[in-house]
Design an enzyme around this catalytic site. Sequence first.
Site, PDB file in Angstrom:
ATOM      1  N   ASP A 170       5.256 -11.569 -11.796  1.00  0.00           N
ATOM      2  CA  ASP A 170       5.949 -12.732 -12.352  1.00  0.00           C
ATOM      3  C   ASP A 170       6.364 -12.461 -13.803  1.00  0.00           C
ATOM      4  OD1 ASP A 170       5.257 -14.284  -9.950  1.00  0.00           O
ATOM      5  OD2 ASP A 170       3.229 -14.094 -10.725  1.00  0.00           O
TER       6      ASP A 170
ATOM      7  N   GLY B  91       0.830  -1.223   0.000  1.00  0.00           N
ATOM      8  CA  GLY B  91       0.000   0.000   0.000  1.00  0.00           C
ATOM      9  C   GLY B  91       0.853   1.256   0.000  1.00  0.00           C
TER      10      GLY B  91
ATOM     11  N   ARG C 261      -2.560 -25.266   4.514  1.00  0.00           N
ATOM     12  CA  ARG C 261      -3.178 -24.557   3.398  1.00  0.00           C
ATOM     13  C   ARG C 261      -4.669 -24.307   3.640  1.00  0.00           C
ATOM     14  NH1 ARG C 261      -3.279 -26.697  -2.741  1.00  0.00           N
ATOM     15  NH2 ARG C 261      -4.688 -28.189  -1.789  1.00  0.00           N
TER      16      ARG C 261
ATOM     17  N   HIS D 252      -0.318 -17.891  -9.475  1.00  0.00           N
ATOM     18  CA  HIS D 252       0.762 -17.085  -8.899  1.00  0.00           C
ATOM     19  C   HIS D 252       1.306 -17.842  -7.690  1.00  0.00           C
ATOM     20  CE1 HIS D 252       3.141 -13.952  -7.144  1.00  0.00           C
ATOM     21  NE2 HIS D 252       2.454 -14.047  -6.027  1.00  0.00           N
TER      22      HIS D 252
HETATM   23  P1  NAX Z   1       1.483  -6.172   4.765  1.00  0.00           P
HETATM   24  O1  NAX Z   1       1.308  -7.179   5.842  1.00  0.00           O
HETATM   25  O2  NAX Z   1       2.566  -5.168   4.851  1.00  0.00           O
HETATM   26  O3  NAX Z   1       0.126  -5.369   4.588  1.00  0.00           O
HETATM   27  C1  NAX Z   1      -1.116  -5.980   4.535  1.00  0.00           C
HETATM   28  C2  NAX Z   1      -2.126  -5.005   5.069  1.00  0.00           C
HETATM   29  O4  NAX Z   1      -3.414  -5.568   4.875  1.00  0.00           O
HETATM   30  C3  NAX Z   1      -1.970  -4.723   6.555  1.00  0.00           C
HETATM   31  O5  NAX Z   1      -1.879  -3.324   6.768  1.00  0.00           O
HETATM   32  C4  NAX Z   1      -3.244  -5.285   7.160  1.00  0.00           C
HETATM   33  O6  NAX Z   1      -3.722  -4.535   8.280  1.00  0.00           O
HETATM   34  C5  NAX Z   1      -4.202  -5.187   5.985  1.00  0.00           C
HETATM   35  N1  NAX Z   1      -5.368  -6.057   6.080  1.00  0.00           N
HETATM   36  C6  NAX Z   1      -5.459  -7.302   6.596  1.00  0.00           C
HETATM   37  N2  NAX Z   1      -6.724  -7.743   6.550  1.00  0.00           N
HETATM   38  C7  NAX Z   1      -7.447  -6.764   5.963  1.00  0.00           C
HETATM   39  C8  NAX Z   1      -8.830  -6.634   5.643  1.00  0.00           C
HETATM   40  N3  NAX Z   1      -9.712  -7.610   5.939  1.00  0.00           N
HETATM   41  N4  NAX Z   1      -9.230  -5.497   5.058  1.00  0.00           N
HETATM   42  C9  NAX Z   1      -8.364  -4.510   4.784  1.00  0.00           C
HETATM   43  N5  NAX Z   1      -7.054  -4.572   5.076  1.00  0.00           N
HETATM   44  C10 NAX Z   1      -6.607  -5.683   5.647  1.00  0.00           C
HETATM   45  O7  NAX Z   1       1.579  -7.018   3.414  1.00  0.00           O
HETATM   46  P2  NAX Z   1       2.132  -6.548   1.985  1.00  0.00           P
HETATM   47  O8  NAX Z   1       3.584  -6.784   1.929  1.00  0.00           O
HETATM   48  O9  NAX Z   1       1.599  -5.207   1.675  1.00  0.00           O
HETATM   49  O10 NAX Z   1       1.475  -7.657   1.040  1.00  0.00           O
HETATM   50  C11 NAX Z   1       0.075  -7.725   0.837  1.00  0.00           C
HETATM   51  C12 NAX Z   1      -0.297  -8.999   0.105  1.00  0.00           C
HETATM   52  O11 NAX Z   1       0.272  -9.049  -1.187  1.00  0.00           O
HETATM   53  C13 NAX Z   1       0.165 -10.284   0.796  1.00  0.00           C
HETATM   54  O12 NAX Z   1      -0.906 -11.210   0.789  1.00  0.00           O
HETATM   55  C14 NAX Z   1       1.278 -10.762  -0.096  1.00  0.00           C
HETATM   56  O13 NAX Z   1       1.440 -12.171  -0.015  1.00  0.00           O
HETATM   57  C15 NAX Z   1       0.762 -10.353  -1.441  1.00  0.00           C
HETATM   58  N6  NAX Z   1       1.728 -10.306  -2.541  1.00  0.00           N
HETATM   59  C16 NAX Z   1       1.298 -10.675  -3.781  1.00  0.00           C
HETATM   60  C17 NAX Z   1       2.096 -10.630  -4.897  1.00  0.00           C
HETATM   61  C18 NAX Z   1       1.606 -11.025  -6.241  1.00  0.00           C
HETATM   62  O14 NAX Z   1       2.425 -11.031  -7.170  1.00  0.00           O
HETATM   63  N7  NAX Z   1       0.341 -11.370  -6.459  1.00  0.00           N
HETATM   64  C19 NAX Z   1       3.520 -10.214  -4.774  1.00  0.00           C
HETATM   65  C20 NAX Z   1       3.802  -9.408  -3.547  1.00  0.00           C
HETATM   66  C21 NAX Z   1       3.097  -9.886  -2.299  1.00  0.00           C
HETATM   67  O15 NAX Z   1       3.792 -10.986  -1.783  1.00  0.00           O
END
Ligand code: NAX
Length: 328
Positions: A159, A17, A98, A187
Amino acid sequence: PDSPVTVTVTGAAGQIGYALLFRIASGQLLGPDVPVRLRLLEITPALGAAEGTAMELDDCAFPLLRGIDITDDPNVAFAGANVALLVGARPRTKGMERGDLLEANGGIFKPQGKAINDNAADDIKVLVVGNPANTNALIARAAAPDVPAERFTAMTRLDHNRALSQLAKKTGAAVGDIKKLTIWGNHSATQYPDVFHAEIAGKNAAEVVNDEKWLADEFIPTVAKRGAAIIEARGASSAASAANAAVDHVHSWVNGTPQGDWVSMGIPSDGSYGVPEGLISSYPVTCAGGSYEIVQGLTVNEFSRARIDASVQELAEEREAVRALGLV
Ligand code: NAX
């Protein structure tokens, strides 16, 4: 257009974010003349941190940014949303199976899908970034029966970009000279980055590389395991590159792909290339006029077939698991 486009970002206080919001507000998501209104959705304990990010957004004085709302209520967050970036998710923690992971994410993506269904604008486009992205998109889509299924997409653009970069390094080509690369499937570590239809300065990439062993033993695992390598090196997961890929994904979808090239997107399968209908699987797509189309007619060789099938098999298993949990 002078009325702003409403962009909702979930997990807005997280590290992706933080890398994403400034690029959206500066005009890189939708275009340099499209005003945006941001809606930030966070869980209640993170609202203060989201507020801090919003203060910094204010302090950038972005001319295109027409307002920021912060909320912990999905119905408010998605009201009138034109673009939704679902970034917040429940990460896998030590000892988590999982099934537990899918269930925890079902608790996030099912209500968000319903809130999108009930509140978003008619032209809503959804990109799921939060992992497991493909299956989280499947869950959200299932909870939004009134939204056309094809509006729910999952991010494999990171990716795709990783694969472009690895291929450029190997061949000495410029990234911009590489076209028509494809990420197929999930992914996850089973994803299949396919160079057999890719072109490097107009020549077939597989022929330029001419090294199947490198493809199988270096290229594919390096791309598929890049996320883990970043965590190992940085002590934190990919954030700026993930945000960059999210910007690329939506930009392509809204503004189109260039002639003679395509991008990779996780989209609901229509059965093309033997992927069971309805699975959210990555495909080569071209975009125009705000919608996308699967690139048809590519020949899939044996090397590719086995790898696409393995990744799709994993997606089918994830769908079975969330079905058993009553999430789809
Ligand atoms: P962070 O843990 O830094 O941030 C996640 C945020 O989501 C936190 O601020 C948390 O409070 C908030 N959150 C949790 N539950 C929520 C809800 N119900 N409603 C609104 N907000 C909520 O994680 P970050 O590094 O920003 O990564 C976010 C996601 O992206 C993770 O699931 C990560 O695995 C995924 N990714 C996906 C990628 C892709 O290529 N598709 C690559 C990057 C990343 O790994």
